[in-house]
Design a protein around this motif. Structure first.
Motif, PDB file in Angstrom:
ATOM      1  N   GLY A 259       0.716  -1.135  -0.116  1.00 51.96           N
ATOM      2  CA  GLY A 259      -0.108   0.053  -0.031  1.00 51.96           C
ATOM      3  C   GLY A 259       0.891   1.256  -0.100  1.00 51.96           C
ATOM      4  O   GLY A 259       0.163   2.464   0.051  1.00 51.96           O
TER       5      GLY A 259
ATOM      6  N   GLN B  90       0.391   3.392  -5.013  1.00 52.70           N
ATOM      7  CA  GLN B  90      -0.701   2.995  -5.631  1.00 52.70           C
ATOM      8  C   GLN B  90      -0.719   2.656  -7.175  1.00 52.70           C
ATOM      9  O   GLN B  90       0.115   3.379  -7.763  1.00 52.70           O
ATOM     10  CB  GLN B  90      -1.827   4.278  -5.609  1.00 52.70           C
ATOM     11  CG  GLN B  90      -2.103   4.660  -4.128  1.00 52.70           C
ATOM     12  CD  GLN B  90      -2.645   3.508  -3.330  1.00 52.70           C
ATOM     13  OE1 GLN B  90      -3.629   2.947  -3.904  1.00 52.70           O
ATOM     14  NE2 GLN B  90      -2.283   3.513  -1.990  1.00 52.70           N
TER      15      GLN B  90
ATOM     16  N   ASP C 182      -5.835  -0.115  -0.212  1.00 45.31           N
ATOM     17  CA  ASP C 182      -5.795   1.279  -0.765  1.00 45.31           C
ATOM     18  C   ASP C 182      -4.779   2.115  -0.040  1.00 45.31           C
ATOM     19  O   ASP C 182      -4.474   3.207  -0.233  1.00 45.31           O
ATOM     20  CB  ASP C 182      -6.984   2.224  -0.780  1.00 45.31           C
ATOM     21  CG  ASP C 182      -7.911   1.917   0.307  1.00 45.31           C
ATOM     22  OD1 ASP C 182      -7.440   1.396   1.252  1.00 45.31           O
ATOM     23  OD2 ASP C 182      -9.102   2.619   0.246  1.00 45.31           O
ATOM     24  N   GLN C 183      -4.141   1.639   1.126  1.00 46.63           N
ATOM     25  CA  GLN C 183      -3.198   2.244   2.092  1.00 46.63           C
ATOM     26  C   GLN C 183      -2.441   1.224   2.892  1.00 46.63           C
ATOM     27  O   GLN C 183      -2.738  -0.096   2.990  1.00 46.63           O
ATOM     28  CB  GLN C 183      -4.010   3.252   2.915  1.00 46.63           C
ATOM     29  CG  GLN C 183      -4.885   2.536   3.879  1.00 46.63           C
ATOM     30  CD  GLN C 183      -5.329   3.527   5.006  1.00 46.63           C
ATOM     31  OE1 GLN C 183      -4.587   4.285   5.348  1.00 46.63           O
ATOM     32  NE2 GLN C 183      -6.488   3.135   5.420  1.00 46.63           N
TER      33      GLN C 183
ATOM     34  N   LYS D 101       4.170   4.469   8.063  1.00 46.02           N
ATOM     35  CA  LYS D 101       3.109   4.364   7.233  1.00 46.02           C
ATOM     36  C   LYS D 101       2.526   2.988   7.256  1.00 46.02           C
ATOM     37  O   LYS D 101       1.171   2.868   7.704  1.00 46.02           O
ATOM     38  CB  LYS D 101       3.425   4.491   5.921  1.00 46.02           C
ATOM     39  CG  LYS D 101       3.477   5.649   5.399  1.00 46.02           C
ATOM     40  CD  LYS D 101       3.617   6.013   3.868  1.00 46.02           C
ATOM     41  CE  LYS D 101       4.210   7.035   3.455  1.00 46.02           C
ATOM     42  NZ  LYS D 101       5.138   7.344   2.407  1.00 46.02           N
TER      43      LYS D 101
ATOM     44  N   ARG E 265       0.477   2.615  10.488  1.00 44.37           N
ATOM     45  CA  ARG E 265      -0.404   3.534  10.711  1.00 44.37           C
ATOM     46  C   ARG E 265      -0.434   4.328  11.819  1.00 44.37           C
ATOM     47  O   ARG E 265      -1.231   4.473  12.511  1.00 44.37           O
ATOM     48  CB  ARG E 265      -1.771   2.953  10.464  1.00 44.37           C
ATOM     49  CG  ARG E 265      -2.324   2.485   8.988  1.00 44.37           C
ATOM     50  CD  ARG E 265      -3.683   2.571   8.916  1.00 44.37           C
ATOM     51  NE  ARG E 265      -4.031   1.602   7.830  1.00 44.37           N
ATOM     52  CZ  ARG E 265      -4.904   0.686   7.931  1.00 44.37           C
ATOM     53  NH1 ARG E 265      -5.505   0.267   9.028  1.00 44.37           N
ATOM     54  NH2 ARG E 265      -4.944  -0.121   6.753  1.00 44.37           N
TER      55      ARG E 265
END
Lengths: 300, 334
Positions: free
Chosen positions: A57, A60, A74-75, B232, B235
């Motif tokens: 992710g 993209q 999507d992430q 990332k 998160r």
């Protein structure tokens, strides 16, 4: 299995460059089953890492997409934990704290303080790093750092474990040792693993399937080779095993005959700036693509 | 050569020498640590004395090291004398109040401040308080702003030109503006601070903001992309991301900025004090310049050396702080 665990369908990616968009990946299709160990192999600059970044992710896809257990990716997220090539431990945290950061993030609602501590200790024990829990990354060796990187990823209890050339920067002995550890852990936990490698032996030894990628630009899946060797696998016993050597030969043939690297290509070229002319003639690629699809069907 | 505040390191060769371990090597280390700087100092003093003897000014001969040393002693003596006088003054006052209270129990005593002139050492303290409060305010503004700007390439592009333009502005250009604005805005019946203090402090803030801000922004902007990817994948929330990933990895750059800022703050302060006539070392220099006695030049030289030495100590202080805060204890800081 009717619905696949992880599916990449029609994945293209283009990077903008001053000379217009540069197509790094073209129509990548891949289905991975639960608990499967898949290796991606190919020459450097062919976009292996880009594939992994899309699954993670971090990038993209321009067209197409990735579906994990029925949900589109999507992430980035901890259910697709990444073991980075250069370990990427936070140098200001101890080994324990590095794993703790991930555990606190993933289990803050489901585990209490004591359970978290036990879980961190358990994962450090899995990679045999409990003795160095309170050392900082600059105090331990490269192989140990990579172990901690694996522990951190495992501690997130990911659906898919993504490994980007995890042992690429290690010496041969340490690498062999870590490969054995990884096989043990995978046998225990049954993780789904996607590993990028440029080491043919590593790919054959560890994988259920080897995905061989064509050279960039517009790289795609060339062939997929199923490795039907019984587990547990022993590197010494396999060294003289005809089946093992056959698989090894298959991969080598693909890499050094069908996808011969053009030497004029800049060795360190990034996907964005890679101006390499297409290395393989188009018909060859179509043929190998065909073969790849067949190979996939046989294992699915 | 790392001449830091690490006394154990500096003493180690002496201890080893006494123990008789590799005599030659230890003597060599001692020579490098103490001998060479000493030789440098002696050469400097000789050049100074020689040059001073040849400069004839309207206030007499330019002071050499000896005259400056005498003036330093004189300044210290007058400081001690002034302190004694102040003590006697307060003692007398207390005595008088006690006597008065004995006569009239309803009397509300008022303690008067000692009216004497601030000594050289009082001026040093004033300057230090001004520079540190200005520097602290500047850092409290600059570090968060730098982090926010550094996290976003767009904000960085938007603000970088402004910072680059404001950065080289001389304190002497800000000073008139600050003076007038402070006189207009800071109007209270019971002022907490002197206006002169505010003027020089704000000028210090305006000049020492920029290096910290720019360096923080650059440090934050150049966090390794691998660590950003870790963040990332995990998160991490914005706050955790900044605290766990961004701040620790930009600590070295932030401190580079802070040290530059503190150096600038100290230089700016002296100039601001001279021009604004606010108490401090700068005013001391200016007063001596106006005074024009035969001792003035030597006294100014004392102030010059004190300013240099304090600036050096401030920088070493920041370095010591960086050692405490930094996670990378192996990094060579100088």
């Amino acid at each position: 299995m009717s619905e696949s665990h992880l599916e990449l369908s029609g994945v293209d990616i283009e990077f903008p460059t001053p000379k217009g968009p540069f197509k790094a990946l073209d129509d990548i299709n891949l289905r991975v089953d639960r608990g499967e160990f898949v290796s991606l192999i190919g020459h450097s600059g062919c976009g292996k890492s880009t594939v992994m970044n899309i699954v993670a992710g971090l990038h993209q896809a321009t067209r197409g997409g990735v579906i994990l257990d029925g949900r589109e990716v999507d992430q980035p997220g901890p259910e697709r934990a990444v073991v980075f090539q250069n370990h990427s431990l936070l140098p200001w945290l101890t080994v324990y704290q590095n794993v703790e950061l991930a555990v606190k993030r993933v289990f803050r609602k489901t585990k209490n303080r004591r359970e978290m501590r036990e879980w961190i200790d358990h994962n450090l024990a899995l990679v045999h790093m409990e003795h160095a829990a309170h050392k900082r990354p600059d105090e331990i060796s490269g192989g140990m750092k990579q172990r901690v990187g694996i522990a951190r990823a495992l501690a997130m209890q990911p659906k898919v474990l993504l490994m980007d050339e995890p042992f690429g920067a290690l010496d041969a002995l340490t690498r062999a040792h870590l490969q054995d550890s990884l096989m043990d852990i995978q046998a225990d936990l049954g993780n789904t693993v996607i590993m990028i490698t440029h080491d043919v032996d590593e790919a054959v030894l560890l994988s259920d399937r080897i995905v061989m990628m064509t050279n960039g630009p517009a790289a795609t899946v060339g062939e997929i080779l199923s490795v039907d060797l019984p587990r547990p696998r022993d590197r010494l016993a396999l060294a003289d095993d005809p089946a093992y050597n056959h698989y090894r030969h298959e991969v080598l043939t693909f890499l050094y005959e069908k996808q011969k690297k053009v030497e004029s290509a800049p060795a360190t070229a990034r996907p964005e700036t890679n101006q390499t002319p297409p290395a393989a003639p188009e018909p060859a690629r179509a043929a190998t693509g065909e073969a790849g699809r067949k190979a996939r069907e046989t294992t699915a | 050569m790392n001449l830091s505040l690490k006394t154990p390191g500096a003493i180690a060769p002496v201890v080893n020498l006494v123990r008789g371990e590799n005599r030659r090597e230890q003597v060599d280390i001692l020579f490098r640590t103490f001998g060479l700087p000493l030789i440098g100092l002696v050469v400097f003093l000789m050049i100074w004395a020689g040059a001073a003897a040849k400069i004839e000014t309207s206030l007499g001969q330019f002071p050499g090291p000896t005259q400056v040393w005498h003036q330093a002693e004189a300044l210290y003596a007058s400081h001690v004398a002034e302190r004694d006088k102040a003590e006697a003054f307060y003692e007398r006052q207390e005595q008088r109040i006690a006597e008065r209270l004995a006569d009239d129990p309803d009397y509300e005593p008022r303690i008067h401040d000692y009216p004497g002139k601030p000594t050289f050492f009082d001026q040093i303290i004033t300057s230090l308080i001004t520079v540190l409060s200005g520097f602290l305010i500047a850092s409290v503004i600059a570090i968060p702003v730098g982090i926010v700007i550094g996290l976003s390439n767009k904000l960085y592009s938007a603000f970088n030109p402004i910072i680059q333009i404001l950065k080289p502005v001389s304190p002497l250009a800000w000073l008139p503006l600050v003076t007038i604005v402070v006189s207009a805005v800071y109007v209270t019946d019971e002022p907490m601070f002197d206006k002169s203090f505010l003027v020089s402090m704000i000028t210090v803030v305006l000049c020492s903001l920029w290096p910290t801000m720019i360096n923080t922004a650059v440090g934050v902007n150049t966090v390794s992309s691998d660590l950003l990817n870790v963040s990332k994948v995990l998160r991490l929330g914005w706050v955790t991301h900044v605290i766990k990933i961004v701040l620790p990895s930009s600590i070295p750059m932030i401190f580079t900025g802070l040290r530059l800022s503190l150096g600038i703050a100290w230089m700016v302060l002296i100039a601001a004090e001279m021009l604004a006539q606010s108490p401090g070392l700068g005013k001391f220099v200016w007063d001596e310049f106006q005074n024009g006695s035969s001792n003035s030049l030597a006294r100014i030289m004392v102030a010059v050396l004190a300013i240099g030495f304090i600036g050096f100590l401030l920088d070493r202080g920041m370095l010591a702080l960086q050692r405490v805060v930094s996670w990378d204890k192996s990094a060579v800081l100088r």
